[in-house]
Design a protein around this motif. Sequence first.
Motif, short mmCIF file in Angstrom:
data_model
loop_
_atom_site.label_atom_id
_atom_site.label_comp_id
_atom_site.label_asym_id
_atom_site.label_seq_id
_atom_site.Cartn_x
_atom_site.Cartn_y
_atom_site.Cartn_z
N GLU A 1 0.84 -1.20 0.00
CA GLU A 1 0.00 0.00 0.00
C GLU A 1 0.88 1.26 0.00
OE1 GLU A 1 -3.31 -0.21 2.65
OE2 GLU A 1 -4.23 1.42 1.54
N ARG A 2 1.89 1.27 0.87
CA ARG A 2 2.79 2.43 0.91
C ARG A 2 3.56 2.57 -0.39
NH1 ARG A 2 6.12 2.72 6.42
NH2 ARG A 2 7.04 4.50 5.35
N ALA A 3 4.03 1.44 -0.91
CA ALA A 3 4.80 1.47 -2.17
C ALA A 3 3.96 2.06 -3.30
CB ALA A 3 5.27 0.07 -2.52
N ARG A 4 2.67 1.69 -3.31
CA ARG A 4 1.81 2.17 -4.40
C ARG A 4 1.38 3.62 -4.20
NH1 ARG A 4 -1.81 -2.04 -7.58
NH2 ARG A 4 -1.97 -0.11 -8.75
N GLU A 5 1.44 4.08 -2.97
CA GLU A 5 1.21 5.51 -2.75
C GLU A 5 2.35 6.32 -3.36
OE1 GLU A 5 -1.24 4.84 1.39
OE2 GLU A 5 0.72 5.86 1.48
N GLU A 6 3.57 5.75 -3.26
CA GLU A 6 4.74 6.45 -3.79
C GLU A 6 4.84 6.31 -5.32
OE1 GLU A 6 7.63 4.41 -1.45
OE2 GLU A 6 6.97 5.43 0.37
N ARG A 7 4.50 5.14 -5.80
CA ARG A 7 4.57 4.90 -7.24
C ARG A 7 3.42 3.96 -7.60
NH1 ARG A 7 8.54 1.31 -10.64
NH2 ARG A 7 7.94 2.04 -12.68
N ASP A 8 2.35 4.51 -8.16
CA ASP A 8 1.15 3.71 -8.35
C ASP A 8 1.19 2.92 -9.65
OD1 ASP A 8 -1.22 2.55 -7.78
OD2 ASP A 8 -2.45 4.24 -8.41
N VAL A 9 1.87 1.79 -9.61
CA VAL A 9 1.90 0.90 -10.75
C VAL A 9 1.66 -0.51 -10.23
CG1 VAL A 9 4.43 1.03 -10.56
CG2 VAL A 9 3.43 -0.03 -12.57
N ASP A 10 0.87 -1.27 -10.99
CA ASP A 10 0.56 -2.64 -10.59
C ASP A 10 1.63 -3.57 -11.15
OD1 ASP A 10 -0.43 -5.14 -10.04
OD2 ASP A 10 -2.44 -4.75 -10.82
N LEU A 11 2.51 -4.06 -10.28
CA LEU A 11 3.61 -4.92 -10.73
C LEU A 11 3.30 -6.41 -10.50
CD1 LEU A 11 6.53 -2.69 -9.41
CD2 LEU A 11 5.89 -3.04 -11.80
N GLY A 12 2.08 -6.70 -10.08
CA GLY A 12 1.68 -8.11 -9.92
C GLY A 12 2.29 -8.78 -8.71
N HIS A 13 2.47 -8.02 -7.62
CA HIS A 13 3.00 -8.64 -6.41
C HIS A 13 2.06 -9.74 -5.93
CE1 HIS A 13 5.63 -5.28 -6.66
NE2 HIS A 13 4.82 -4.40 -6.12
N TYR A 14 2.62 -10.72 -5.23
CA TYR A 14 1.74 -11.79 -4.75
C TYR A 14 2.25 -12.47 -3.49
CZ TYR A 14 4.81 -14.96 -7.51
OH TYR A 14 5.87 -15.62 -8.06
N VAL A 15 1.28 -13.02 -2.77
CA VAL A 15 1.56 -13.80 -1.57
C VAL A 15 1.75 -15.25 -1.99
CG1 VAL A 15 0.59 -14.66 0.60
CG2 VAL A 15 0.21 -12.26 -0.08
N ILE A 16 2.81 -15.86 -1.48
CA ILE A 16 3.06 -17.27 -1.76
C ILE A 16 2.67 -18.09 -0.52
CG2 ILE A 16 4.85 -18.99 -2.27
CD1 ILE A 16 6.37 -16.55 -3.63
N HIS A 17 1.81 -19.04 -0.71
CA HIS A 17 1.25 -19.94 0.31
C HIS A 17 0.02 -19.31 0.99
CE1 HIS A 17 4.71 -22.30 -0.54
NE2 HIS A 17 5.55 -21.52 0.11
N GLY A 18 0.21 -18.27 1.81
CA GLY A 18 -0.95 -17.57 2.39
C GLY A 18 -1.83 -18.41 3.29
N ASP A 19 -1.25 -19.39 3.96
CA ASP A 19 -2.04 -20.35 4.76
C ASP A 19 -3.09 -19.68 5.67
OD1 ASP A 19 0.38 -21.41 3.81
OD2 ASP A 19 0.47 -22.94 5.39
#
Length: 454
Positions: A275-293
């Motif tokens: 959220e903070r990163a996108r406030e600084e630079r609003d681009v969707d880079l496709g970040h993702y959670v791996i596993h997310g149990d």
Amino acid sequence: MPTSVADLVLRAAAVHTMAGAAPATALAVRDGRVLRAGTDAQLRELIGPGTKVLDLGGRAVLPGINDAHLHGTWLGALWPDTLFAEDDGGPGPGPEKPLRTAAERRAAILRAGEILAALGITSYTEPGLGPGEDDGHLGAFGMSVVEQYRQLAAEGLLRARVTALWLYGELDGPSTLKNFRAGLATVDRRGPDPRRLNFRGVKIFADGIPPMRSAYTRHCYADGSHAHLLVGGADDPEREENFTRMVRTAHEAGLQVGVHATGDRAIELMLDAVERAREERDVDLGHYVIHGDLVNPAQLKRMARLGVGLSAQAGIAVRTASVVDAALGPGSSDTAWPLREALDAGIPLCLTSDAPVLPPDWRREIAAADQWMGPAEDVRERMETLLRCYTVHPAQQDGAASWKGTLEPGMAADLCVLSADPFAVTPAELPDVEVDLTVLDGQIVYERSPRTIA
Ligand SMILES: [Zn+2]
């Protein structure tokens, strides 16, 4: 006269483009791309003297399967062993077959290519390669592996498209902000063809796993212990701050971030960081959670809003639910791995094998996901949903939704041909359907023997 004649036509088939269109019976391919799907009669005009025509006798055609989290080199070294033995309750110490030389690493990647082609898998993500593993005892994740991938890509010998994530710490182990920054400063994304080998982002290990009581969670472990982040720091606040800086720095550098996070507290931190990163630079880079149990419903909503994906393993949920209950208290697994809720929230869920943790058999993972999600109102719709988790969604995770993952005209001709129509069976029956043919970039890379396709 048609302007172009096909290189390859598959006909007498059930073609599922995964693009919402009604099933076609034929598919034409030219120059490694889908030319058109249609009826056998409609595509007849695309057949010329040089066209290879395969009559599939009612077999099904799907987009090539994409396993969004699969350690190819490690799999190639270990196969046919996997970390989970058949039907046991949890991962043991597991077999180990360390790779010691460049030649062994090359052979392992090639072996993985054979194994995956035989399963109809045409794309995978190698989740974590880099200098932090140069001295790793398995020899399957260091820079020497990166070199072998580059070499094989240059020689045209990769049998699947590979997306790779850089790792600037240890696999399933510690990392430091200093080494992470140093790694990012030297990141080299060059490759002969990014459609075949794409160094797209970075992998960060936030925490461990619930059965080992190392998931970073707000829940209490039954034995009173609590876990720490794997990112280095003197105390929890400093570790959290260093982790946040890693995510923000990578985002600023335009890199996708895949975070191994199983605990809800680790996932919350990642979402705060994104959220903070996108406030600084609003681009969707496709970040993702791996596993997310242990992801919770509020976090799923936030993930959807922030464009954060999820790569999960239903096979691990099915096999370790009782161990999670032992670690976190009875009933804890009831709300863990909320795959159905993730899909309902609109998250592009990827189902993955994490091979060689599990065997890389996507048919079994789909059956496991179906079992984990519980009874479906509409079995066809359930199959469609689960197949998207192995085609459309991982293409999106790869940043490649514009050119792979469906069989619309112009898309990559990566195909998985099955002995029977998956929409005519239940997910539980899918593992009995055979993979008969695999096509990568318009080229046949696997055909089941004895030859059964005319
Ligand atoms: Zn993994």
